[in-house]
Scaffold this motif. Structure first.
Motif, PDB file in Angstrom:
ATOM      1  N   GLU A   1      -4.629   1.355   0.346  1.00  0.00           N
ATOM      2  CA  GLU A   1      -6.073   1.203   0.115  1.00  0.00           C
ATOM      3  C   GLU A   1      -6.345   0.589  -1.260  1.00  0.00           C
ATOM      4  N   TYR A   2      -5.425   0.810  -2.199  1.00  0.00           N
ATOM      5  CA  TYR A   2      -5.628   0.345  -3.576  1.00  0.00           C
ATOM      6  C   TYR A   2      -4.677  -0.796  -3.942  1.00  0.00           C
ATOM      7  N   MET A   3      -3.974  -1.339  -2.948  1.00  0.00           N
ATOM      8  CA  MET A   3      -3.045  -2.430  -3.197  1.00  0.00           C
ATOM      9  C   MET A   3      -3.567  -3.725  -2.587  1.00  0.00           C
ATOM     10  N   THR A   4      -3.274  -4.814  -3.246  1.00  0.00           N
ATOM     11  CA  THR A   4      -3.589  -6.119  -2.654  1.00  0.00           C
ATOM     12  C   THR A   4      -2.549  -6.413  -1.574  1.00  0.00           C
ATOM     13  N   ALA A   5      -2.840  -7.412  -0.742  1.00  0.00           N
ATOM     14  CA  ALA A   5      -1.900  -7.782   0.319  1.00  0.00           C
ATOM     15  C   ALA A   5      -0.560  -8.206  -0.274  1.00  0.00           C
ATOM     16  N   GLN A   6      -0.614  -8.898  -1.422  1.00  0.00           N
ATOM     17  CA  GLN A   6       0.619  -9.363  -2.066  1.00  0.00           C
ATOM     18  C   GLN A   6       1.437  -8.182  -2.585  1.00  0.00           C
ATOM     19  N   GLN A   7       0.772  -7.223  -3.213  1.00  0.00           N
ATOM     20  CA  GLN A   7       1.475  -6.045  -3.732  1.00  0.00           C
ATOM     21  C   GLN A   7       2.116  -5.254  -2.596  1.00  0.00           C
ATOM     22  N   ARG A   8       1.396  -5.150  -1.479  1.00  0.00           N
ATOM     23  CA  ARG A   8       1.927  -4.411  -0.328  1.00  0.00           C
ATOM     24  C   ARG A   8       3.175  -5.104   0.235  1.00  0.00           C
ATOM     25  N   LYS A   9       3.106  -6.417   0.348  1.00  0.00           N
ATOM     26  CA  LYS A   9       4.252  -7.163   0.882  1.00  0.00           C
ATOM     27  C   LYS A   9       5.465  -7.059  -0.039  1.00  0.00           C
ATOM     28  N   GLN A  10       5.226  -7.062  -1.355  1.00  0.00           N
ATOM     29  CA  GLN A  10       6.329  -6.918  -2.298  1.00  0.00           C
ATOM     30  C   GLN A  10       6.980  -5.557  -2.175  1.00  0.00           C
ATOM     31  N   ALA A  11       6.164  -4.515  -2.008  1.00  0.00           N
ATOM     32  CA  ALA A  11       6.691  -3.162  -1.866  1.00  0.00           C
ATOM     33  C   ALA A  11       7.507  -3.020  -0.576  1.00  0.00           C
ATOM     34  N   LEU A  12       7.009  -3.604   0.512  1.00  0.00           N
ATOM     35  CA  LEU A  12       7.724  -3.540   1.775  1.00  0.00           C
ATOM     36  C   LEU A  12       9.022  -4.345   1.728  1.00  0.00           C
ATOM     37  N   ALA A  13       8.977  -5.484   1.049  1.00  0.00           N
ATOM     38  CA  ALA A  13      10.174  -6.318   0.925  1.00  0.00           C
ATOM     39  C   ALA A  13      11.252  -5.577   0.143  1.00  0.00           C
ATOM     40  N   LYS A  14      10.853  -4.844  -0.878  1.00  0.00           N
ATOM     41  CA  LYS A  14      11.801  -4.071  -1.681  1.00  0.00           C
ATOM     42  C   LYS A  14      12.436  -2.972  -0.843  1.00  0.00           C
TER      43      LYS A  14
ATOM     44  N   LYS B   1      -5.069  -6.047  15.460  1.00  0.00           N
ATOM     45  CA  LYS B   1      -4.051  -6.830  14.756  1.00  0.00           C
ATOM     46  C   LYS B   1      -4.056  -6.554  13.250  1.00  0.00           C
ATOM     47  N   CYS B   2      -4.143  -5.274  12.894  1.00  0.00           N
ATOM     48  CA  CYS B   2      -4.138  -4.878  11.478  1.00  0.00           C
ATOM     49  C   CYS B   2      -2.806  -5.287  10.837  1.00  0.00           C
ATOM     50  N   GLU B   3      -2.861  -6.044   9.754  1.00  0.00           N
ATOM     51  CA  GLU B   3      -1.652  -6.538   9.095  1.00  0.00           C
ATOM     52  C   GLU B   3      -0.800  -5.393   8.546  1.00  0.00           C
ATOM     53  N   ILE B   4      -1.450  -4.351   8.056  1.00  0.00           N
ATOM     54  CA  ILE B   4      -0.711  -3.227   7.463  1.00  0.00           C
ATOM     55  C   ILE B   4       0.194  -2.577   8.510  1.00  0.00           C
ATOM     56  N   ILE B   5      -0.353  -2.314   9.697  1.00  0.00           N
ATOM     57  CA  ILE B   5       0.425  -1.685  10.760  1.00  0.00           C
ATOM     58  C   ILE B   5       1.543  -2.613  11.231  1.00  0.00           C
ATOM     59  N   GLN B   6       1.241  -3.888  11.360  1.00  0.00           N
ATOM     60  CA  GLN B   6       2.248  -4.853  11.802  1.00  0.00           C
ATOM     61  C   GLN B   6       3.410  -4.931  10.812  1.00  0.00           C
ATOM     62  N   GLU B   7       3.098  -4.909   9.517  1.00  0.00           N
ATOM     63  CA  GLU B   7       4.144  -4.982   8.498  1.00  0.00           C
ATOM     64  C   GLU B   7       4.999  -3.719   8.489  1.00  0.00           C
ATOM     65  N   LEU B   8       4.351  -2.557   8.646  1.00  0.00           N
ATOM     66  CA  LEU B   8       5.099  -1.298   8.662  1.00  0.00           C
ATOM     67  C   LEU B   8       6.025  -1.204   9.874  1.00  0.00           C
ATOM     68  N   SER B   9       5.571  -1.737  11.016  1.00  0.00           N
ATOM     69  CA  SER B   9       6.379  -1.662  12.238  1.00  0.00           C
ATOM     70  C   SER B   9       7.669  -2.459  12.114  1.00  0.00           C
ATOM     71  N   GLN B  10       7.697  -3.421  11.188  1.00  0.00           N
ATOM     72  CA  GLN B  10       8.912  -4.199  10.966  1.00  0.00           C
ATOM     73  C   GLN B  10       9.878  -3.487  10.015  1.00  0.00           C
ATOM     74  N   LEU B  11       9.384  -2.438   9.350  1.00  0.00           N
ATOM     75  CA  LEU B  11      10.205  -1.691   8.395  1.00  0.00           C
ATOM     76  C   LEU B  11      11.029  -0.619   9.101  1.00  0.00           C
ATOM     77  N   TYR B  12      10.346   0.287   9.815  1.00  0.00           N
ATOM     78  CA  TYR B  12      11.010   1.352  10.567  1.00  0.00           C
ATOM     79  C   TYR B  12      10.282   1.544  11.897  1.00  0.00           C
ATOM     80  N   PRO B  13      10.985   2.036  12.919  1.00  0.00           N
ATOM     81  CA  PRO B  13      10.279   2.476  14.127  1.00  0.00           C
ATOM     82  C   PRO B  13       9.613   3.827  13.853  1.00  0.00           C
TER      83      PRO B  13
END
Length: 211
Positions: free
Chosen positions: A194-207, A150-162
């Motif tokens: 690897e060098y981003m916080t969870a918040q920074q990653r979510k902001q980048a994905l949201a953009k 249940k890696c959050e990074i993979i789950q978030e990316l899967s919502q961006l593109y298949p």
């Protein structure tokens, strides 16, 4: 208390105790009887029996393929170590092809040996990786994070593109999305996370999703 103990990378049994063989953080996973390993930022991969890795075919030698797995020496892969392979029905592997397999032999005294089948002779997702897609390398620490359940990074990316994703314990990642642009976006996010916080990653994905 005396119990079954699994030793992962960075630890080695010595009599009744354990020896640490590399620098890093001691990690523990209670599930499955308990496992300990050392989480480090090492660059070179050391083959471990049971690890699933991505190898690059470098040569054919008789009935064996030689693969670069990122270690100090190449690994061997028999043409019979594929589901349904026989002397007449051999896998069509060429130099430069990518293979996702598992180590069945990995110790300091023997050449690493890979297979692309499980104990029942099934591929279980292993085998030749498609020609398209993008292969890149990340730290071994990031790979272990991405492979966590249940890696959050993979789950978030899967919502961006298949996309299709293959993760190798040797620090290699193969990814393929619908377009080259989408593939490169996922590659860039995985390299940067690897060098981003969870918040920074979510902001980048949201953009990106807003675009």
């Amino acid at each position: 208390p005396r119990a079954r103990l699994l030793c992962g990378p960075g630890l080695r049994r010595s009599g009744a105790g354990l020896l640490v063989t590399k620098c890093g953080l001691l990690r523990h996973r209670p599930a499955g009887g308990g496992a300990y390993w050392v989480d480090s930022q090492q660059k070179r991969y050391v083959p471990v029996k049971g690890d699933h890795v991505i190898g690059i075919v470098t040569a054919k030698a008789g009935d064996v393929f030689r693969l670069d797995v990122g270690g100090s020496e190449p690994a061997s892969l028999s043409y019979l170590a594929f589901e349904g392979a026989t002397k007449r029905n051999r896998p069509n592997l060429q130099v430069g092809d990518l293979v996702y397999g598992q180590f069945v032999v990995a110790n300091k005294d023997m050449e690493p040996e890979m297979v692309c089948i499980d104990s029942s002779g099934k591929s279980s997702g292993m085998g030749i990786i498609g020609q398209d897609g993008f292969l890149f390398k990340v730290s071994l620490g990031l790979i272990r994070k991405l492979l966590a359940p249940k890696c959050e990074i993979i789950q978030e990316l899967s919502q961006l593109y298949p996309f299709e994703l293959v993760l190798g314990m040797n620090g290699r990642i193969w990814v393929k999305a619908k377009t080259v642009q989408q593939t490169l976006i996922i590659v860039n996010i995985l390299e940067a996370c690897e060098y981003m916080t969870a918040q920074q990653r979510k902001q980048a994905l949201a953009k990106l999703s807003g675009n």
